[in-house]
Design an enzyme around this catalytic site. Structure first.
Site, PDB file in Angstrom:
ATOM      1  N   GLN B 237      34.034  44.784  57.446  1.00 13.00           N
ATOM      2  CA  GLN B 237      35.356  44.161  57.875  1.00 13.00           C
ATOM      3  C   GLN B 237      35.282  43.866  59.367  1.00 13.00           C
ATOM      4  O   GLN B 237      36.053  43.258  59.976  1.00 13.00           O
ATOM      5  CB  GLN B 237      36.375  44.892  57.638  1.00 13.00           C
ATOM      6  CG  GLN B 237      36.676  45.123  55.901  1.00 13.00           C
ATOM      7  CD  GLN B 237      37.852  45.882  55.603  1.00 13.00           C
ATOM      8  OE1 GLN B 237      37.655  46.715  54.974  1.00 13.00           O
ATOM      9  NE2 GLN B 237      39.169  45.526  56.324  1.00 13.00           N
ATOM     10  N   ARG B 384      45.211  48.656  53.124  1.00 11.09           N
ATOM     11  CA  ARG B 384      46.119  47.528  52.940  1.00 11.09           C
ATOM     12  C   ARG B 384      47.298  47.887  53.755  1.00 11.09           C
ATOM     13  O   ARG B 384      48.666  47.585  53.391  1.00 11.09           O
ATOM     14  CB  ARG B 384      46.602  46.981  51.915  1.00 11.09           C
ATOM     15  CG  ARG B 384      46.903  45.478  51.836  1.00 11.09           C
ATOM     16  CD  ARG B 384      47.117  44.825  50.377  1.00 11.09           C
ATOM     17  NE  ARG B 384      47.466  43.468  50.628  1.00 11.09           N
ATOM     18  CZ  ARG B 384      46.983  42.422  49.610  1.00 11.09           C
ATOM     19  NH1 ARG B 384      46.315  42.658  48.768  1.00 11.09           N
ATOM     20  NH2 ARG B 384      47.437  41.135  49.914  1.00 11.09           N
ATOM     21  N   CYS B 385      47.174  48.438  54.940  1.00 12.71           N
ATOM     22  CA  CYS B 385      48.406  48.598  55.699  1.00 12.71           C
ATOM     23  C   CYS B 385      47.842  48.733  57.261  1.00 12.71           C
ATOM     24  O   CYS B 385      46.572  49.230  57.275  1.00 12.71           O
ATOM     25  CB  CYS B 385      49.095  49.828  55.628  1.00 12.71           C
ATOM     26  SG  CYS B 385      48.192  51.413  55.757  1.00 12.71           S
ATOM     27  N   GLU B 760      49.559  42.808  54.812  1.00 12.79           N
ATOM     28  CA  GLU B 760      49.720  44.164  54.488  1.00 12.79           C
ATOM     29  C   GLU B 760      51.224  44.556  54.148  1.00 12.79           C
ATOM     30  O   GLU B 760      51.704  45.819  53.492  1.00 12.79           O
ATOM     31  CB  GLU B 760      49.263  45.196  55.413  1.00 12.79           C
ATOM     32  CG  GLU B 760      47.635  44.941  55.358  1.00 12.79           C
ATOM     33  CD  GLU B 760      46.934  45.551  56.516  1.00 12.79           C
ATOM     34  OE1 GLU B 760      47.600  45.661  57.586  1.00 12.79           O
ATOM     35  OE2 GLU B 760      45.590  45.685  56.357  1.00 12.79           O
TER      36      GLU B 760
END
Lengths: 287, 806
Positions: B237, B384-385, B760
């Site tokens: 990522q 996902r945050c 997110e």
């Protein structure tokens, strides 16, 4: 998640398959749909030296009517069961249960023979076969024999199948016209084994239960026939007290393992509820 | 003008710029199986590596016997910690300032920890090899419960740290303690609680779970001995960060390291960190002189690479009896597993958890976080945050519901009473953040109207009465969540990773015919950057998005960026893209002025070119300007049309949203049904509404999974029991509820295009909505707080504990 090496065989007849199984002994395993065996091999929990693929044996496929019985070849896939008009018409509970097995991809490969022969208490078909009074044809070097589904299961992954034998077909008596049926399966998600499931086939007469069979999935190391529960509903109109009695009688024979689906108490509790719901739905369908 | 002259609307539409539901350009290859993922990389002579892993959660490694493995056909090498010590790589630094074993060095600290790396000619041989390595262990008592980590008699896990009573984030209180992080005014907060009319206190746990992307973590490392260059294809990522990490720990010159992140099949935070597999594959390639591939399987992914959450939050709110909040006090016990390998900005050991005051005007607050070691896998990534923001949102949104229940007040009313007001922005929170913008009341009221909230409450009251009369066994819950996110890490004044400021970057190069390429420091894992980045440029410079190619993930060609996670791409890289585009536009204006023979101040930008003010026909399109940039620039100007921007954001962005979940639960089986889920998101300026909707759907589905069953669970002796998708809840389309999406638009005042992050938000806001729905359903039976996950059997147990089931 990578299997070890193995030898691959693809016999063209049951006789050849049996011969291979006998010759190669316990290092050999028959391969049907592969949805139990192959994952075990990928985890190296199963390490057969020889795989005997049964897909090349045409005689093991197909669904036919033989008098009052439906004869289903062991290599018939769940998808083929679902596609069969004969099954849908004469044995709709089989259709209903097959739809609750895994997902379409699995049903394209998974076979009824593999499902019933593996002895996995999580599989749906064994309890259903017991409920329907089915028998299995087992073929080995000494010839063929038939065994009632109810006598086949001895423990988790332990069955009456002897070394060198292959389950070749299933014979299921067609239930009486106008029978009611239901397969109630509680599962966490598509593709999961049952937290608990109950199969009911019954007939009604004058608003009362005339005959009834109840099978249970994944609440014991083997599939179960809930005979006492079935007996408890005969002659009743399935009033609340009777349903409660039947659920209690069914729960009494359950001995599920605690797992991620829930503790023992929960699985027995919902097992009873599945019985209640299956009885009610089956009765509502009976003519 | 004639009938063939396109209208302004047609010219704008032709650009497919910001606000357009442009179809995702990357889907053309993804939907035809033509993506190029790491496992698609096949290099000549490539070898395969696989790990021997520990069956024990805590044990001493007495002996590793590789003699039988080395006799397995195809096995070339078995790498152990002893091998790695010869290149000083048996341990590696973590992003959190700790060190982590690459391969077991003397002991193992979690089940499935990497013990040895077998290198073979194919994957089958590698797996045969790992099964032939014999490891002798001496089991040690495992430490599983974080609440026991700092007991006097607890086993000491990290013997390498014994005697070091200070870590990367200050003093350590115990051998199993990592850090204590405190924020806020303790005295003022204690005072608020001392005089509070109403108080609540609850232990709110957010269980351990896992990002579990479809594609697991993997890499191919290829070392060229002649050139001394290392090429790494990997599921990264943050490819540039990986390059710098490799340069620092492998002592290779950074220009001789080529990191390439090809298409990535989902990240969700799982692919931010550096894992033993990468180090081992690189070392194996250096040792063998051949490319080495390492591909994690699903069990390895779930059990060894980077879990998320595992926060145990003791939460207290002080309030007046009218329901005005006066103070917030939170203590977090954070279970970090065997190594502190959280992927947070360096100075933030608990991420941005101090956003825990949420959307409410708390006059004072105090937060303390204790991180501890246990015999579990390391990680603690932002699934996902933004960093620890979902934990914070869950904590405050659950606590507000608990307070509402105590006050016997509707949870919507309590929230409306305590929201930060529109005129208070920019708002300075009690725990140190400056919220850039927001209009919470409008969003909340829109949600309540759209869902018919009042009618749903009425229906709920009727259902409860019917339940009490024995007419139904279903109970109904309404779960409200009003979350404020903090995304876009981040400003260099407070955000860095390993000392590198968390800026992001874009380089745009326009070609003579009016097409161009944009290279960006972010890295899409499915977010659709190739589509949306081109849309920003299209609107900014007036070239159709279809004519802009977006490229990411190759550290040799992309400008240095900090990557994609924490919803930072649009806030940071998106800003860099707009700023680079504006540099292009500024030069284009000078060229247009020269060609149109006017002063550049006499020009105005008009959709897709420059026009002389007041002279409709004197117009030069951007396409023509691109051509002119290569043959007739003004005297003294360099030819060409390209620009680079490195953007250091002045602040974070603060997206928010109002969610409502309507759920029915059958108390006899615990089976729930999400009847309705409404999600209103405000992410400021909306670049591509279709992609936003997709993001919201995806984030809500993950939130649904987490709240309703998805967990990484260990038994009491440290075995991880959720190692496959059979038991780790991954919902299919059948289980996934229908999502209703909505929005308001409150642009960020400091972002060049006013955009905030959105990918997110639905996970951050979704989890409390589901959990609040379950808790709300049970509240009339006497429940105050039921811990997640809310799977069937636990719902049944809640009903049973409350006396609703015999």
């Amino acid at each position: 998640m990578i299997p070890g090496s193995f030898n691959y065989h693809r016999p063209a007849s049951v006789a050849d398959a049996v011969k291979l199984l006998v010759d190669l002994g316990e290092d050999a395993r028959p391969l049907a749909g592969g949805h139990s065996l192959v994952p075990m091999m990928k985890l190296r929990l199963a390490t057969p030296a020889h795989l005997i693929d049964l897909h090349g044996i045409a005689a093991l496929k197909g669904i036919s009517r033989n008098g009052n019985n439906l004869v289903i070849g062991a290599m018939t896939t769940q998808h083929e069961l679902l596609a069969s008009d004969e099954v849908a018409k004469s044995m709709p509970i089989l259709h209903e249960a097959a739809l609750l097995i895994a997902d379409p991809q699995v049903r394209y490969r998974g076979t009824i023979g593999g499902n019933v022969a593996n002895g996995d208490p999580g599989n749906d078909m064994p309890a259903l076969m017991m409920t329907l009074g089915a028998s299995y044809r087992l073929e080995g070097a000494g010839g063929a024999r038939d065994i009632a589904a109810a006598d086949f299961y001895q423990g988790a992954y332990f069955t009456a199948l002897e070394p060198g034998e292959i389950l070749t077909s299933i014979s299921v008596p067609v239930p009486a016209a106008g029978h009611g049926y239901a397969y109630e399966k509680l599962k966490r998600k598509v593709g999961d084994y049952a937290t608990a499931a109950a199969a009911v086939v019954l007939t009604m007469s004058g608003g009362k239960v005339a005959t009834c069979a109840i099978g249970l999935t994944n609440v014991h190391e083997t599939p179960l026939l809930a005979a006492d529960a079935a007996k408890a509903v005969i002659g009743t109109s399935l009033d609340a007290a009777t349903l409660k009695k039947a659920a209690a009688a069914a729960s009494a024979i359950m001995a599920p393992a605690a797992d991620a689906r829930g503790p023992v108490e929960y699985r027995k509790h919902v097992g009873g509820i599945m019985v209640t719901r299956a009885l009610q739905r089956a009765a509502s369908r009976a003519k | 003008m004639n009938d063939l002259t396109p209208t302004r609307e047609q010219r704008t539409a032709a650009l497919e710029g910001m606000g357009c539901k442009r179809k995702r350009v990357e889907d053309i290859r993804f939907t035809q199986g033509r993506g190029n993922y790491v496992d698609d990389v096949k290099l000549p002579g490539m070898l395969h590596g696989d790990f021997v892993r520990s069956p024990h959660p805590h044990a001493r490694v007495k002996k590793i016997d590789d003699s039988a493995a080395l006799k397995v056909p195809g096995v070339l090498a078995v790498i152990t910690a002893e091998t790695l010590k010869t290149v000083n790589l048996a341990w590696m630094p973590t992003l959190a300032g700790d060190v982590q074993m690459v391969l077991a060095d003397g002991k193992v600290l979690f089940q499935n920890q990497e013990v040895a790396f077998v290198v073979a000619t194919d994957r089958y041989a590698a797996d045969d090899g790992i099964n032939a390595v014999i490891v002798e262990y001496e089991p040690l008592p495992p430490l599983v419960d974080p609440f026991k980590a700092m007991n006097a008699d607890s086993p000491v896990l990290r013997e390498d740290l014994v005697g070091k009573m200070s870590g990367a984030h200050g003093p350590r209180k115990h051998d199993n303690h990592i850090f204590e992080w405190t924020v806020g005014d303790k005295e003022l907060t204690d005072a608020a609680f001392n005089k509070a009319e109403v108080k609540i206190k609850e232990l709110i746990s957010y269980h351990r779970t896992h990002p579990s992307p479809l594609e697991t973590c993997q890499c191919v490392c290829s070392f060229d001995k002649i050139k001394g260059e290392l090429t790494i294809y990997g599921t990264f990522q943050a490819p540039h960060v990986i390059r710098t990490v490799v340069a620092l720990i492998a002592k290779l010159p950074e220009h001789k390291i080529h990191v390439i992140a090809p298409d990535i099949g989902g990240g969700f935070g799982n692919k931010v960190g550096a894992y033993p597999g990468y180090i081992c594959a690189a070392v194996a390639s250096i040792v063998t002189g051949k490319p080495v591939k390492w591909v994690e399987d699903r069990i390895e992914n779930l059990t060894a690479t980077s879990f998320a959450r595992d926060y145990h939050m003791t939460t207290e709110i002080a309030a007046t009896k009218e329901g005005k909040v006066t103070g917030l006090r939170v203590h977090v016990l954070a279970d970090h597993g065997a190594f502190d390998a959280c992927a947070d900005p360096s100075k933030w050991p608990a991420g941005f958890f101090n956003i825990v005051t949420g959307s409410y005007d708390f006059p004072t607050a105090h937060l303390a976080v204790d991180g501890v070691y246990t015999n579990k896998a390391p990680g603690g990534v932002a699934y996902r945050c933004s960093f620890r923001v979902t934990e914070a949102a869950y904590c405050i949104e659950r606590a507000m519901d608990i307070l509402a229940q105590k006050l016997n007040m509707d949870p919507a009313e309590l929230r409306l009473k305590n929201f930060i007001k529109p005129e208070q922005f920019p708002y300075h929170s009690a725990l140190g953040w400056e919220y850039d913008s927001g209009d919470y009341h409008t969003a909340m009221r829109k949600m309540m109207e759209a869902t018919g909230y009042a009618a749903l409450r009425k229906e709920q009251a009727e259902k409860r009465a019917a339940f009490a009369r024995g007419e139904t066994r279903d109970i109904m819950g309404l779960g409200i969540s009003f979350f404020t996110e903090i995304v876009g890490a981040g400003p260099s004044k407070n955000c860095d990773i390993l000392g590198i400021a968390m800026f992001d970057s874009c380089e745009i190069r326009m070609h003579p015919t009016g097409a161009g390429i944009a290279r960006v420091g972010s890295k899409s894992q499915g977010q659709g950057h190739e589509t949306t980045w081109a849309q920003i440029i299209a609107t900014e410079i007036g070239i159709p998005a279809d004519n802009i190619m977006v490229e990411e993930g190759n550290t040799d060609t992309a400008p240095y960026g900090l990557g994609t996670y924490g919803s930072r791409s649009t806030p940071v890289a998106g800003a860099a893209i707009a700023m680079a585009a504006r540099k292009i536009k500024a030069k284009a204006q000078m060229i247009a002025a020269y060609k149109l023979e006017v002063h550049e101040d006499d020009l105005e930008f008009d959709i897709d070119g420059f026009r002389v003010r007041g002279l409709q026909e004197k117009f030069m399109s951007m396409k023509d300007i691109c051509w002119a940039a290569y043959n007739s620039v003004p005297p003294g100007m360099e030819p060409g049309l390209e620009a680079v921007s490195y953007y250091d954001p002045p602040n974070m962005t603060y997206p928010f949203g109002a969610y409502l979940c309507v759920m029915d639960i059958d108390v006899d089986t615990g089976v729930y049904k999400v009847r309705r889920f409404y999600a209103l998101d405000d992410c400021g300026t909306r670049i591509n509404p279709m992609i936003i909707e997709g993001q919201v759907h995806g984030g809500l589905t993950e939130a649904f999974a987490i709240a309703m069953g998805q967990e990484i669970r260990y038994d009491e002796v440290g075995n991880v029991v959720t190692g496959s998708f059979m038991d780790f809840f991954m919902p299919t389309a059948v289980e996934t509820p229908h999502w209703e999406t909505d929005f308001t638009v409150t642009p960020s005042p400091h972002h060049p295009i006013g955009a905030k992050g959105v990918g997110e938000s639905p996970n951050v806001g979704g989890v409390p909505a589901f959990s609040n729905a379950v808790n709300d359903a049970f509240s009339f039976l006497g429940a105050t707080h039921i811990q997640m996950p809310h799977d069937f059997w636990r719902n049944w147990k809640a009903a049973k504990d409350l006396g609703a089931v015999a």
